[in-house]
Design a protein around this motif. Structure first.
Motif, PDB file in Angstrom:
ATOM      1  N   GLY A 181       0.772  -1.241   0.000  1.00 53.92           N
ATOM      2  CA  GLY A 181       0.000   0.000   0.000  1.00 53.92           C
ATOM      3  C   GLY A 181       0.801   1.286   0.000  1.00 53.92           C
ATOM      4  N   SER A 182       2.141   1.193   0.038  1.00 55.41           N
ATOM      5  CA  SER A 182       2.913   2.445  -0.050  1.00 55.41           C
ATOM      6  C   SER A 182       3.451   2.620  -1.475  1.00 55.41           C
ATOM      7  CB  SER A 182       4.020   2.483   1.001  1.00 55.41           C
ATOM      8  OG  SER A 182       4.815   1.328   0.954  1.00 55.41           O
ATOM      9  N   LEU A 183       4.618   3.182  -1.645  1.00 54.19           N
ATOM     10  CA  LEU A 183       5.134   3.440  -2.989  1.00 54.19           C
ATOM     11  C   LEU A 183       6.306   2.502  -3.312  1.00 54.19           C
ATOM     12  CD1 LEU A 183       5.289   7.358  -2.914  1.00 54.19           C
ATOM     13  CD2 LEU A 183       3.706   5.989  -4.265  1.00 54.19           C
ATOM     14  N   SER A 184       6.480   2.186  -4.587  1.00 58.07           N
ATOM     15  CA  SER A 184       7.608   1.340  -4.998  1.00 58.07           C
ATOM     16  C   SER A 184       8.898   2.153  -4.965  1.00 58.07           C
ATOM     17  CB  SER A 184       7.385   0.829  -6.414  1.00 58.07           C
ATOM     18  OG  SER A 184       7.363   1.898  -7.330  1.00 58.07           O
ATOM     19  N   SER A 185      10.040   1.453  -4.917  1.00 56.19           N
ATOM     20  CA  SER A 185      11.304   2.204  -4.945  1.00 56.19           C
ATOM     21  C   SER A 185      11.452   2.954  -6.261  1.00 56.19           C
ATOM     22  CB  SER A 185      12.522   1.327  -4.700  1.00 56.19           C
ATOM     23  OG  SER A 185      12.283  -0.004  -4.903  1.00 56.19           O
ATOM     24  N   TYR A 186      10.867   2.408  -7.302  1.00 59.52           N
ATOM     25  CA  TYR A 186      10.857   3.085  -8.596  1.00 59.52           C
ATOM     26  C   TYR A 186      10.222   4.480  -8.457  1.00 59.52           C
ATOM     27  CZ  TYR A 186       9.469   3.718 -13.539  1.00 59.52           C
ATOM     28  OH  TYR A 186       9.259   4.197 -14.802  1.00 59.52           O
ATOM     29  N   ALA A 187       9.123   4.557  -7.733  1.00 58.03           N
ATOM     30  CA  ALA A 187       8.441   5.840  -7.524  1.00 58.03           C
ATOM     31  C   ALA A 187       9.340   6.830  -6.762  1.00 58.03           C
ATOM     32  CB  ALA A 187       7.131   5.626  -6.769  1.00 58.03           C
ATOM     33  N   TYR A 188      10.033   6.344  -5.748  1.00 50.79           N
ATOM     34  CA  TYR A 188      10.920   7.242  -4.989  1.00 50.79           C
ATOM     35  C   TYR A 188      12.087   7.719  -5.848  1.00 50.79           C
ATOM     36  CZ  TYR A 188       8.320   6.296  -0.759  1.00 50.79           C
ATOM     37  OH  TYR A 188       7.308   6.217   0.169  1.00 50.79           O
ATOM     38  N   THR A 189      12.572   6.838  -6.723  1.00 51.52           N
ATOM     39  CA  THR A 189      13.645   7.239  -7.628  1.00 51.52           C
ATOM     40  C   THR A 189      13.162   8.366  -8.535  1.00 51.52           C
ATOM     41  OG1 THR A 189      14.517   4.994  -7.567  1.00 51.52           O
ATOM     42  CG2 THR A 189      15.274   6.393  -9.376  1.00 51.52           C
ATOM     43  N   LEU A 190      11.930   8.249  -9.044  1.00 55.74           N
ATOM     44  CA  LEU A 190      11.372   9.309  -9.894  1.00 55.74           C
ATOM     45  C   LEU A 190      11.274  10.621  -9.117  1.00 55.74           C
ATOM     46  CD1 LEU A 190       8.530   7.361 -11.799  1.00 55.74           C
ATOM     47  CD2 LEU A 190      10.842   7.902 -12.599  1.00 55.74           C
ATOM     48  N   MET A 191      10.931  10.530  -7.834  1.00 50.61           N
ATOM     49  CA  MET A 191      10.852  11.753  -7.010  1.00 50.61           C
ATOM     50  C   MET A 191      12.219  12.429  -6.889  1.00 50.61           C
ATOM     51  SD  MET A 191       8.185  10.684  -3.979  1.00 50.61           S
ATOM     52  CE  MET A 191       8.189  12.271  -3.136  1.00 50.61           C
ATOM     53  N   VAL A 192      13.262  11.620  -6.720  1.00 49.18           N
ATOM     54  CA  VAL A 192      14.615  12.195  -6.618  1.00 49.18           C
ATOM     55  C   VAL A 192      14.996  12.863  -7.946  1.00 49.18           C
ATOM     56  CG1 VAL A 192      17.074  11.715  -6.262  1.00 49.18           C
ATOM     57  CG2 VAL A 192      15.360  10.500  -4.899  1.00 49.18           C
ATOM     58  N   LEU A 193      14.760  12.166  -9.056  1.00 45.14           N
ATOM     59  CA  LEU A 193      15.132  12.705 -10.365  1.00 45.14           C
ATOM     60  C   LEU A 193      14.382  14.009 -10.642  1.00 45.14           C
ATOM     61  CD1 LEU A 193      15.260   9.407 -12.485  1.00 45.14           C
ATOM     62  CD2 LEU A 193      17.163  10.645 -11.425  1.00 45.14           C
ATOM     63  N   TYR A 194      13.113  14.032 -10.299  1.00 50.09           N
ATOM     64  CA  TYR A 194      12.313  15.243 -10.508  1.00 50.09           C
ATOM     65  C   TYR A 194      12.903  16.415  -9.721  1.00 50.09           C
ATOM     66  CZ  TYR A 194       8.338  18.444 -10.594  1.00 50.09           C
ATOM     67  OH  TYR A 194       7.542  19.549 -10.757  1.00 50.09           O
TER      68      TYR A 194
END
Ligand code: CTP
Ligand code: MG
Length: 344
Positions: A181-194
């Motif tokens: 129910g939380s976010l994938s590590s892929y999603a957190y990586t996108l947040m860093v790149l953004y």
């Protein structure tokens, strides 16, 4: 409701920087571990080809995108020789026969086909290494986003370090598991790149907006444009921002926590790494979502879509907490700082 922070000191930024760099050194796999993954893949392919003729396997995800941990799972994509797309393929039947074949492999346990998910997979546990993994079919976009992330990782060492710090942060705070129910590590990586694209001056360009020549090329895969600038050797020629940002990783990490707690408006704006200009949740019709993160290729995919209100607020609280912790100067590491490995 955000509490004001004491002034950041240079000494503390230095400590923060060392902690970030240490995090990368502690968790990045070494050459041997990388080779082991390639070896397992080769072994699987040889084994599978006797039972599923024409089977081809490729590694993707964090084994290949530059943000892998020693214990990261093995993400494997299977295709069949002579068949370019999944079209006309009975995925369920292939997944079932794949599972049946893998059950005969002597170093695999817990073979579990999952045919109800968006992307059907077979999960497995590799006893010799203790690694978990899954095999998916024709997960072509994932192969492309793996390349995109790998390109960003290759641009600047700070990208890699920050993505590791972010993934460790997500794991430690228990906010990094999409299946729960939380976010994938892929999603957190996108947040860093953004964040790194929006930083001023930016640390990385928007590779999907860059091109050489008159017209932006379009490369369609599953109906989505997967083109991005990949000629990194010549990045300095085409990106005016090359090496303009000189901040330390410590500064950037604290900057990221400030960005997502003080500046970025999750209600209004989508985390979107494919263009520089802000993208609104209104334009995407994602206004009802608590946290919108757009996949760089599959533009209909919001990685935050599965978050409950409760979980979204839990994640935001983790960021607010981190902003306070990493933004409150201490003279030295706390002496009782727990052994980092205990987290895993
Ligand atoms: N992926 C995707 N869309 C998602 C989730 C994952 O395209 N919603 C793709 C990405 O290419 C991702 C890969 O599947 O890198 C593997 O996902 P996962 O194992 O969850 O993340 P990793 O990036 O491999 O990170 P980890 O080290 O945590 O395994
Ligand atoms: Mg993975």
């Amino acid at each position: 409701e955000l509490e004001p922070l004491p002034l950041m000191t240079l000494d503390f930024l230095q400590i923060l920087n060392e902690v970030c760099e240490q995090c990368y050194c502690d968790f990045a796999p070494d050459d041997v571990e990388v080779k082991v993954r390639e070896h397992i893949l080769q072994d699987f392919e040889t084994f599978l080809r006797c039972q599923v003729p024409g089977a081809k396997l490729v590694l993707f995800g964090s084994s290949k995108n530059g943000f892998g941990f020693k214990q990261s799972d093995l993400d494997i994509c299977m295709t069949l020789e002579g068949q370019d797309t999944a079209e006309g393929l009975d995925s369920m039947a292939v997944i079932e026969s794949l599972a049946k074949a893998l059950r005969k492999h002597h170093s695999l346990r817990n073979i579990l086909p999952i045919t109800t998910a968006k992307v059907p997979i077979v999960k497995f546990y590799h006893t010799k290494t203790g690694l978990e993994g899954d095999i998916s079919l024709y997960n072509t976009l994932a192969l492309h986003n793996t390349q995109l992330l790998a390109s960003y990782a290759a641009i600047d060492a700070r990208v890699k370090i920050l993505c590791y710090v972010m993934k460790v942060f997500a794991k430690v705070c228990d906010i990094g598991d999409a299946s729960r129910g939380s976010l994938s590590s892929y999603a957190y990586t996108l947040m860093v790149l953004y964040f790194l694209q929006q930083r001023s001056p930016p640390v990385i360009p928007v590779l999907q907006e860059m091109y050489v020549g008159e017209k932006k090329p379009v490369v369609l895969v599953d109906g989505w444009d997967v083109h991005f600038f990949s000629d990194l050797k010549n990045l300095h020629k085409y990106w005016p921002g090359y090496k303009k940002n000189k901040e330390s990783v410590g500064q950037l990490w604290f900057g990221l926590l400030q960005f997502y707690t003080e500046t970025f408006d999750f209600k209004e704006t989508v985390v979107c790494i494919r263009r520089k200009e802000p993208l609104t949740t209104f334009k995407k019709q994602w206004t009802s979502k608590h946290l919108a993160i757009e996949d760089p290729f599959d533009l209909s995919h919001n990685l935050g879509a599965g978050l409950s209100r409760r979980m979204a607020s839990f994640i935001m609280k983790a960021f607010i907490n981190a902003r306070r912790v990493f933004g409150s100067p201490v003279r030295d590491f706390p002496p009782e700082y727990p052994n980092k490995m205990e987290y895993f």
